[in-house]
Design a protein around this motif. Structure first.
Motif, short mmCIF file in Angstrom:
data_model
loop_
_atom_site.label_atom_id
_atom_site.label_comp_id
_atom_site.label_asym_id
_atom_site.label_seq_id
_atom_site.Cartn_x
_atom_site.Cartn_y
_atom_site.Cartn_z
N PRO A 156 10.99 -2.06 -3.35
CA PRO A 156 10.13 -3.38 -3.39
C PRO A 156 9.31 -3.17 -2.79
CG PRO A 156 12.59 -3.44 -3.87
CD PRO A 156 12.98 -2.60 -2.81
N LEU A 157 7.98 -2.65 -2.62
CA LEU A 157 7.32 -3.15 -1.72
C LEU A 157 6.42 -5.06 -2.34
CD1 LEU A 157 5.73 -2.36 0.44
CD2 LEU A 157 4.15 -1.20 -0.74
N GLN A 158 6.10 -5.85 -1.82
CA GLN A 158 5.59 -7.02 -1.81
C GLN A 158 3.82 -6.74 -2.23
OE1 GLN A 158 6.31 -10.55 0.39
NE2 GLN A 158 4.45 -11.60 -1.05
N CYS A 159 3.04 -6.99 -2.66
CA CYS A 159 1.65 -6.45 -2.86
C CYS A 159 0.77 -7.36 -1.81
CB CYS A 159 0.65 -6.53 -4.11
SG CYS A 159 1.55 -5.62 -5.39
N ALA A 209 8.22 0.22 -5.85
CA ALA A 209 8.15 -1.16 -7.04
C ALA A 209 7.31 -2.31 -6.53
CB ALA A 209 9.79 -1.41 -7.89
N LEU A 210 6.25 -2.38 -7.18
CA LEU A 210 5.43 -3.02 -6.69
C LEU A 210 5.53 -4.32 -7.32
CD1 LEU A 210 1.82 -0.94 -7.08
CD2 LEU A 210 3.11 -1.30 -4.87
N THR A 211 6.51 -5.35 -6.73
CA THR A 211 6.70 -6.77 -7.08
C THR A 211 5.56 -7.82 -6.36
OG1 THR A 211 8.17 -6.91 -4.29
CG2 THR A 211 9.20 -5.75 -6.38
N MET A 212 5.98 -9.20 -6.82
CA MET A 212 4.94 -10.35 -7.19
C MET A 212 3.95 -9.65 -6.38
SD MET A 212 7.53 -11.40 -3.47
CE MET A 212 9.17 -11.25 -3.24
N TYR A 213 3.24 -9.22 -7.92
CA TYR A 213 1.75 -8.71 -7.75
C TYR A 213 1.31 -9.99 -9.16
CZ TYR A 213 -2.09 -5.81 -9.90
OH TYR A 213 -3.18 -4.88 -10.15
N ASP A 214 0.17 -10.10 -7.95
CA ASP A 214 -0.79 -11.55 -8.85
C ASP A 214 -1.97 -10.94 -9.20
OD1 ASP A 214 -2.32 -13.84 -9.12
OD2 ASP A 214 -1.46 -14.76 -7.94
N ARG A 215 -2.42 -10.90 -10.73
CA ARG A 215 -3.70 -10.07 -11.00
C ARG A 215 -5.12 -11.36 -10.58
NH1 ARG A 215 -2.77 -5.92 -14.16
NH2 ARG A 215 -0.77 -5.51 -15.09
N ARG A 216 -4.76 -12.51 -10.36
CA ARG A 216 -5.18 -13.46 -10.01
C ARG A 216 -6.08 -13.63 -8.82
NH1 ARG A 216 -2.29 -18.98 -11.26
NH2 ARG A 216 -1.04 -17.44 -9.69
N LEU A 264 4.57 8.49 -6.67
CA LEU A 264 6.23 8.13 -6.16
C LEU A 264 6.02 6.40 -6.86
CD1 LEU A 264 6.69 9.06 -2.58
CD2 LEU A 264 8.25 9.33 -5.00
N VAL A 265 4.35 6.23 -7.04
CA VAL A 265 4.50 5.03 -7.19
C VAL A 265 4.61 4.50 -8.63
CG1 VAL A 265 3.37 2.07 -7.15
CG2 VAL A 265 2.54 4.20 -5.33
N PHE A 266 5.68 3.29 -8.90
CA PHE A 266 6.89 3.08 -10.36
C PHE A 266 4.59 3.07 -10.83
CE2 PHE A 266 10.21 3.45 -8.78
CZ PHE A 266 11.04 4.45 -9.42
N GLU A 267 4.98 2.97 -12.47
CA GLU A 267 3.62 2.79 -13.06
C GLU A 267 3.45 1.19 -13.37
OE1 GLU A 267 0.09 3.58 -14.35
OE2 GLU A 267 1.24 5.32 -13.76
N GLN A 307 -6.08 -4.78 -3.95
CA GLN A 307 -6.81 -3.67 -3.11
C GLN A 307 -5.08 -3.50 -2.27
OE1 GLN A 307 -8.90 -5.85 0.08
NE2 GLN A 307 -9.89 -6.35 -1.57
N VAL A 308 -4.08 -3.81 -2.44
CA VAL A 308 -2.97 -3.57 -1.88
C VAL A 308 -2.19 -2.68 -2.83
CG1 VAL A 308 -0.45 -3.46 -0.64
CG2 VAL A 308 -2.07 -5.77 -0.44
N ALA A 309 -2.27 -2.23 -3.85
CA ALA A 309 -1.72 -1.81 -4.51
C ALA A 309 -2.59 -0.59 -5.26
CB ALA A 309 -1.84 -2.15 -6.41
N ASP A 310 -3.82 -0.36 -5.00
CA ASP A 310 -4.47 1.06 -4.90
C ASP A 310 -4.65 1.80 -3.47
OD1 ASP A 310 -6.14 0.45 -7.63
OD2 ASP A 310 -7.35 -0.48 -6.16
N ASP A 311 -4.42 0.84 -2.51
CA ASP A 311 -4.19 1.71 -1.28
C ASP A 311 -2.84 2.55 -0.86
OD1 ASP A 311 -6.63 1.23 0.05
OD2 ASP A 311 -5.16 -0.92 1.14
N VAL A 312 -0.98 1.50 -1.63
CA VAL A 312 -0.79 2.46 -1.90
C VAL A 312 -0.74 3.69 -2.68
CG1 VAL A 312 1.99 1.84 -2.90
CG2 VAL A 312 0.90 0.29 -1.53
N ARG A 313 -0.98 2.87 -3.84
CA ARG A 313 -0.77 4.68 -5.06
C ARG A 313 -1.98 5.29 -4.70
NH1 ARG A 313 1.35 2.75 -9.98
NH2 ARG A 313 0.64 1.03 -10.31
N SER A 314 -3.14 5.82 -3.90
CA SER A 314 -3.99 6.52 -3.37
C SER A 314 -3.15 6.86 -2.20
CB SER A 314 -5.30 6.26 -2.28
OG SER A 314 -4.89 5.04 -1.88
N CYS A 315 -1.85 6.55 -1.40
CA CYS A 315 -1.03 6.97 -1.10
C CYS A 315 -0.25 7.83 -1.10
CB CYS A 315 -1.00 5.85 0.75
SG CYS A 315 0.09 6.66 1.82
N LEU A 316 0.64 7.23 -2.00
CA LEU A 316 1.97 7.52 -2.12
C LEU A 316 1.92 8.18 -3.40
CD1 LEU A 316 4.12 4.48 -1.36
CD2 LEU A 316 3.74 6.89 0.01
#
Length: 259
Positions: A146-149, A181-188, A206-209, A194-203
């Motif tokens: 689990p990865l906090q954004c 798994a990206l957690t505590m996701y706040d679209r606002r 492996l990152v769950f949709e 930015q964190v989500a994009d960085d993690v997805r570009s790196c991994l």
């Protein structure tokens, strides 16, 4: 029995919430599941409504060889879901384990001796990279992170990945990362994206949709001793964990379920 550790040495990233609700979702999907609470705080046990008086055996007894997995597991209010609770004794386990020659393989030995009563085992790890977490990583097939954004979470992730590599080289060559798994996701919050994009570009894959949103109901549920999926199955957090469980099932190795 498929074994998955839910681990991240950073605290407050949603490990226990993920463990409780994934276990509930898997049980609701027909999987016979056992959740091992390996965090001395015992939040997973409390979050499933288990009182201190009910914790006759615990993960501490399991580690020290005083109880088998079958003896330590207690049925929960959720059909198909059992839990090996944590007690305060677990807080001193790391010091006691130092005296054992096989201190990193105690949990694996306990699992290897158990029968196949369950289809899947989830382990809620403590927020550290000490002997308890190492025992988990040695004992399991794969790890869910689990990865906090938030920015600092990225630094913690790199440390965890290094630890996984060391475990693979020294103790468990079959250990694999099942997903992040990206957690505590706040679209606002733009930083979240930015964190989500960085993690997805790196991994990459492996990152769950599925992302787990910040949700009041997820925070409220443990105070009632209930998984969010039971407390409010229609809230956005519950729906997200059901979707995450479906993704998780899709990534699991094909195995026969327990007889």
């Amino acid at each position: 029995m498929i074994r998955i550790a839910i681990a991240n040495q950073k605290g407050g990233v949603g490990k226990t919430t993920t463990a409780i609700n994934l276990a509930t979702a898997l049980a609701a999907s027909g999987w016979r599941c056992v959740l091992v609470d390996l965090d001395p705080q015992g939040n997973a046990s409390t979050g499933l409504g288990l009182k201190q008086a009910e914790r006759v055996h615990s993960s501490y007894d399991l580690l020290l060889g005083d109880a088998s997995l079958k003896d330590a597991a207690i049925p929960t209010m959720i059909p198909n879901l059992d839990i090996v609770p944590a007690t305060v004794d677990l807080s001193g386990a790391e010091i006691e384990l130092v005296e054992y020659e096989d201190r990193t393989g105690r949990l694996k030995a306990a699992f290897d001796k158990s029968d196949t009563h369950w289809d899947i085992c989830l382990i809620d790890c403590p927020p550290s990279l000490g002997l308890l977490t190492i025992n988990s990583l040695v004992a399991v097939d794969s790890i869910l992170v689990p990865l906090q954004c938030e920015f600092f979470a990225l630094e913690g992730l790199s440390q965890l990945l290094q630890t996984v590599e060391r475990i693979q080289k020294r103790f468990n060559p079959n250990l694999a990362i099942m997903g992040v798994a990206l957690t505590m996701y706040d679209r606002r919050n733009r930083l979240t994206d930015q964190v989500a994009d960085d993690v997805r570009s790196c991994l990459g894959a492996l990152v769950f949709e599925t992302v787990i949103p910040r949700n009041v109901r997820l925070s409220e549920a443990p105070s009632h001793g209930l998984p969010a999926l039971v407390y409010d199955h229609r809230c956005s957090g519950s729906e997200a964990y059901m979707n995450l469980a479906r993704e998780l099932i899709g990534r699991m190795p094909t195995r026969e379920l327990a007889a």
